[in-house]
Structure formats: structure tokens, C-alpha cells
Motif scaffolding. Structure first.
Motif: not given
Length: 68
Positions: A20-24, A31-35, A52-60
Motif C-alpha cells: 500500500e505504501l509503495a503504491e501511495i 525498492n521499499l523492501s530494500i529500504l 513521511c507524508r503517507a505515514l503522517d510522521c517525521q523522518p526521525s
């Protein structure tokens, strides 16, 4: 590696699956799996921003520095 990727933790907190995240954010699931597994050598700021936008979070919330 002193940089830990906590993407799995954030996905679980947001009840979201990797595909879902990869699509968004517009990257492949591979590539998401590698990350997610910490095997990525770099991440583009635009990708980090999209996550961060998709998960509503900060880089930290996703990236953490730990001493070896």
C-alpha cells in the motif's frame, strides 16, 4: 550499521501494508523492501518526504542513529 530503519514499526502503527505504501509513494515494492531491511545505501529526500507524508510522521520516526 549505525543507521536503523524503523519503517516496519511505522507501518504497523499506521495499520498499513508495504505494498500500500509503495503504491501511495510511487516506488516498487522491491525498492521499499530494500529500504525496510536496511540494505539501502541512500534515500532520496523526495522519497523520505513522500513516506513521511503517507505515514503522517517525521523522518526521525523512520531513521534512527545508533552507535556501533
Amino acid at each position: 550499521m549505525p543507521i536503523v530503519v524503523n519503517l516496519d514499526v511505522m507501518l504497523e502503527k499506521r495499520n498499513m501494508k508495504s505494498n500500500e505504501l509503495a503504491e501511495i509513494i510511487g516506488i516498487t515494492t522491491a525498492n521499499l523492501s530494500i529500504l525496510k531491511t536496511g540494505k539501502a545505501k541512500a534515500i532520496r529526500f523526495s522519497t523520505l518526504e513522500a513516506i513521511c507524508r503517507a505515514l503522517d510522521c517525521q523522518p526521525s520516526d523512520i531513521l534512527e542513529y545508533t552507535k556501533d
